[in-house]
Design a protein around this motif. Structure first.
Motif, PDB file in Angstrom:
ATOM      1  N   PRO A   1       0.828  -1.213   0.000  1.00  0.00           N
ATOM      2  CA  PRO A   1       0.000   0.000   0.000  1.00  0.00           C
ATOM      3  C   PRO A   1       0.863   1.265   0.000  1.00  0.00           C
ATOM      4  O   PRO A   1       1.926   1.316   0.633  1.00  0.00           O
ATOM      5  N   PHE A   2       0.389   2.267  -0.707  1.00  0.00           N
ATOM      6  CA  PHE A   2       1.062   3.563  -0.725  1.00  0.00           C
ATOM      7  C   PHE A   2       1.136   4.150   0.684  1.00  0.00           C
ATOM      8  O   PHE A   2       2.094   4.867   1.021  1.00  0.00           O
ATOM      9  N   SER A   3       0.162   3.847   1.517  1.00  0.00           N
ATOM     10  CA  SER A   3       0.120   4.411   2.873  1.00  0.00           C
ATOM     11  C   SER A   3       1.369   4.077   3.678  1.00  0.00           C
ATOM     12  O   SER A   3       1.769   4.840   4.569  1.00  0.00           O
ATOM     13  N   ARG A   4       2.014   2.939   3.394  1.00  0.00           N
ATOM     14  CA  ARG A   4       3.251   2.586   4.102  1.00  0.00           C
ATOM     15  C   ARG A   4       4.398   3.483   3.644  1.00  0.00           C
ATOM     16  O   ARG A   4       5.256   3.868   4.450  1.00  0.00           O
ATOM     17  N   PHE A   5       4.439   3.816   2.363  1.00  0.00           N
ATOM     18  CA  PHE A   5       5.443   4.757   1.858  1.00  0.00           C
ATOM     19  C   PHE A   5       5.219   6.132   2.465  1.00  0.00           C
ATOM     20  O   PHE A   5       6.180   6.839   2.801  1.00  0.00           O
ATOM     21  N   VAL A   6       3.946   6.518   2.616  1.00  0.00           N
ATOM     22  CA  VAL A   6       3.612   7.813   3.210  1.00  0.00           C
ATOM     23  C   VAL A   6       4.183   7.911   4.624  1.00  0.00           C
ATOM     24  O   VAL A   6       4.679   8.967   5.049  1.00  0.00           O
ATOM     25  N   LYS A   7       4.175   6.786   5.362  1.00  0.00           N
ATOM     26  CA  LYS A   7       4.689   6.769   6.733  1.00  0.00           C
ATOM     27  C   LYS A   7       6.213   6.700   6.792  1.00  0.00           C
ATOM     28  O   LYS A   7       6.800   6.798   7.872  1.00  0.00           O
ATOM     29  N   GLY A   8       6.851   6.487   5.637  1.00  0.00           N
ATOM     30  CA  GLY A   8       8.303   6.420   5.612  1.00  0.00           C
ATOM     31  C   GLY A   8       8.864   5.020   5.489  1.00  0.00           C
ATOM     32  O   GLY A   8      10.076   4.829   5.543  1.00  0.00           O
ATOM     33  N   ASP A   9       7.999   4.016   5.361  1.00  0.00           N
ATOM     34  CA  ASP A   9       8.464   2.638   5.197  1.00  0.00           C
ATOM     35  C   ASP A   9       8.798   2.362   3.733  1.00  0.00           C
ATOM     36  O   ASP A   9       8.232   2.965   2.823  1.00  0.00           O
ATOM     37  N   ARG A  10       9.704   1.407   3.507  1.00  0.00           N
ATOM     38  CA  ARG A  10      10.043   0.965   2.164  1.00  0.00           C
ATOM     39  C   ARG A  10      10.176  -0.554   2.171  1.00  0.00           C
ATOM     40  O   ARG A  10      10.302  -1.177   3.231  1.00  0.00           O
ATOM     41  N   VAL A  11      10.166  -1.156   0.983  1.00  0.00           N
ATOM     42  CA  VAL A  11      10.246  -2.606   0.870  1.00  0.00           C
ATOM     43  C   VAL A  11      11.676  -3.013   0.524  1.00  0.00           C
ATOM     44  O   VAL A  11      12.271  -2.496  -0.424  1.00  0.00           O
ATOM     45  N   GLN A  12      12.214  -3.923   1.303  1.00  0.00           N
ATOM     46  CA  GLN A  12      13.545  -4.477   1.031  1.00  0.00           C
ATOM     47  C   GLN A  12      13.369  -5.767   0.232  1.00  0.00           C
ATOM     48  O   GLN A  12      12.625  -6.662   0.628  1.00  0.00           O
TER      49      GLN A  12
ATOM     50  N   LYS B   1       8.911  10.974   3.868  1.00  0.00           N
ATOM     51  CA  LYS B   1       7.524  10.684   4.225  1.00  0.00           C
ATOM     52  C   LYS B   1       6.585  11.655   3.516  1.00  0.00           C
ATOM     53  O   LYS B   1       7.015  12.613   2.889  1.00  0.00           O
ATOM     54  N   GLY B   2       5.288  11.369   3.657  1.00  0.00           N
ATOM     55  CA  GLY B   2       4.276  12.294   3.157  1.00  0.00           C
ATOM     56  C   GLY B   2       3.625  11.832   1.867  1.00  0.00           C
ATOM     57  O   GLY B   2       3.989  10.813   1.286  1.00  0.00           O
ATOM     58  N   THR B   3       2.653  12.609   1.433  1.00  0.00           N
ATOM     59  CA  THR B   3       1.881  12.270   0.237  1.00  0.00           C
ATOM     60  C   THR B   3       2.314  13.080  -0.979  1.00  0.00           C
ATOM     61  O   THR B   3       1.613  13.112  -1.989  1.00  0.00           O
ATOM     62  N   GLY B   4       3.461  13.739  -0.894  1.00  0.00           N
ATOM     63  CA  GLY B   4       3.949  14.550  -2.005  1.00  0.00           C
ATOM     64  C   GLY B   4       4.269  13.726  -3.238  1.00  0.00           C
ATOM     65  O   GLY B   4       4.414  12.508  -3.184  1.00  0.00           O
ATOM     66  N   ARG B   5       4.406  14.429  -4.333  1.00  0.00           N
ATOM     67  CA  ARG B   5       4.620  13.771  -5.619  1.00  0.00           C
ATOM     68  C   ARG B   5       5.909  12.960  -5.643  1.00  0.00           C
ATOM     69  O   ARG B   5       5.964  11.894  -6.272  1.00  0.00           O
ATOM     70  N   GLU B   6       6.937  13.405  -4.961  1.00  0.00           N
ATOM     71  CA  GLU B   6       8.210  12.682  -4.958  1.00  0.00           C
ATOM     72  C   GLU B   6       8.051  11.286  -4.347  1.00  0.00           C
ATOM     73  O   GLU B   6       8.554  10.291  -4.892  1.00  0.00           O
ATOM     74  N   VAL B   7       7.344  11.204  -3.231  1.00  0.00           N
ATOM     75  CA  VAL B   7       7.110   9.904  -2.586  1.00  0.00           C
ATOM     76  C   VAL B   7       6.207   9.042  -3.455  1.00  0.00           C
ATOM     77  O   VAL B   7       6.425   7.827  -3.608  1.00  0.00           O
ATOM     78  N   PHE B   8       5.185   9.655  -4.042  1.00  0.00           N
ATOM     79  CA  PHE B   8       4.267   8.921  -4.904  1.00  0.00           C
ATOM     80  C   PHE B   8       4.993   8.327  -6.107  1.00  0.00           C
ATOM     81  O   PHE B   8       4.780   7.165  -6.473  1.00  0.00           O
ATOM     82  N   GLU B   9       5.869   9.104  -6.724  1.00  0.00           N
ATOM     83  CA  GLU B   9       6.621   8.607  -7.879  1.00  0.00           C
ATOM     84  C   GLU B   9       7.561   7.471  -7.469  1.00  0.00           C
ATOM     85  O   GLU B   9       7.750   6.508  -8.218  1.00  0.00           O
ATOM     86  N   GLU B  10       8.146   7.584  -6.289  1.00  0.00           N
ATOM     87  CA  GLU B  10       9.006   6.501  -5.798  1.00  0.00           C
ATOM     88  C   GLU B  10       8.194   5.226  -5.617  1.00  0.00           C
ATOM     89  O   GLU B  10       8.650   4.123  -5.963  1.00  0.00           O
ATOM     90  N   TYR B  11       6.998   5.382  -5.064  1.00  0.00           N
ATOM     91  CA  TYR B  11       6.108   4.234  -4.889  1.00  0.00           C
ATOM     92  C   TYR B  11       5.772   3.597  -6.239  1.00  0.00           C
ATOM     93  O   TYR B  11       5.873   2.375  -6.414  1.00  0.00           O
ATOM     94  N   LEU B  12       5.380   4.418  -7.207  1.00  0.00           N
ATOM     95  CA  LEU B  12       4.998   3.895  -8.519  1.00  0.00           C
ATOM     96  C   LEU B  12       6.163   3.163  -9.181  1.00  0.00           C
ATOM     97  O   LEU B  12       5.978   2.081  -9.766  1.00  0.00           O
ATOM     98  N   GLN B  13       7.364   3.712  -9.093  1.00  0.00           N
ATOM     99  CA  GLN B  13       8.508   3.060  -9.728  1.00  0.00           C
ATOM    100  C   GLN B  13       8.803   1.709  -9.078  1.00  0.00           C
ATOM    101  O   GLN B  13       9.237   0.766  -9.753  1.00  0.00           O
TER     102      GLN B  13
END
Length: 261
Positions: free
Chosen positions: A119-130, A145-157
């Motif tokens: 879920p994107f919500s985990r990226f928003v909290k600052g978590d990442r997948v290893q 952290k946060g819902t900004g475009r930079e975090v969203f793009e990182e999630y999508l990639q």
């Protein structure tokens, strides 16, 4: 006279030309009417997706033109400069961008190829997948952290890199053709597999259905509206028989799915 020309040019910069949307460019054929949906729905989002100017070719991620130009229009769908956004990725991007535009962060979630939901919500909290081979786990560090475009793009990639037609199909629900709506897909899972998405729908008084299809493909390329060999092109009719032929892929007719609400 010169002042008038300069003023006109200035206006173009101050007030850029608004892109045509899918529904603005493609009027339904005679005897058909477009089906409209609630304003905030995914179907309406797709119908109003902006298109590049008429006559635009489809470009690949590396800037070269797609060899097989099978499109009627090109979505204004920016690519990365890497071969990441292919067919399933483009579908997931549209779905994610819709929820992002609605600020429904908690609904942005996809399953990656090993079955792990991300879920994107985990990226928003600052978590990442290893990732280690086929094993994955969440890790926490000093990530943005946060819902900004930079975090969203990182999630999508991350999703582009570790999801595909197989994982996407596992998230979808089987549908009947008579229930077709924008946002539904034909999908064949595999390596390679393929997926095309319904982006608009029209209906006659007799209940006949026409629809528009969009796809990305391999290698990564701009998403585009597919044309066909019928008088109603680029509108498709519901397929008859066991197979549904699109310009670059033949699907089993029953390989028809939709997202859960």
């Amino acid at each position: 006279m010169k002042f008038g020309i300069c003023f006109s040019i200035l206006l173009l910069f101050c007030f850029p030309i608004v892109s045509e949307s899918i529904q603005e460019r493609f009027l339904p054929p005679n005897e058909y009417s477009r089906v409209f949906y609630p304003k905030e729905s995914f179907s309406t989002y797709l119908q109003n997706f902006p298109l590049k100017p008429k006559g635009s070719p489809v470009f690949l991620y590396n800037g070269s033109k797609k060899q097989n130009q099978v499109h009627a229009a090109v979505l204004d769908f920016p690519l990365l400069n890497r071969d990441l956004i292919q067919c399933a990725d483009a579908v997931m991007k549209l779905r994610a961008e819709y929820f992002y535009s609605q600020k429904e962060w908690e609904k942005i979630q996809f399953t990656i190829s090993n079955g792990m939901p991300v879920p994107f919500s985990r990226f928003v909290k600052g978590d990442r997948v290893q990732v280690s081979g086929n094993k994955t786990k969440w890790k926490t560090s000093k990530f943005k952290k946060g819902t900004g475009r930079e975090v969203f793009e990182e999630y999508l990639q991350f999703i582009y890199s570790y999801a595909g037609t197989i994982s996407l199909k596992s998230e979808l629900k089987k549908k009947q053709l008579r229930d077709l709506e924008p946002g539904d897909v034909w999908i064949e899972a595999g390596s390679p597999g393929h997926v095309v998405m319904v982006v608009d729908k029209a209906k006659s008084k007799e209940g006949k259905i026409l629809f528009l299809l969009a796809q990305s493909y391999m290698p990564s390329q701009e998403m585009h509206i597919l044309k066909n060999d019928t008088p109603h092109s680029p509108w498709f009719a519901l397929p008859v028989g066991d197979h549904f032929q699109t310009p670059e892929w033949e699907f089993p007719t029953n390989a028809f799915y939709g997202f859960s609400p």
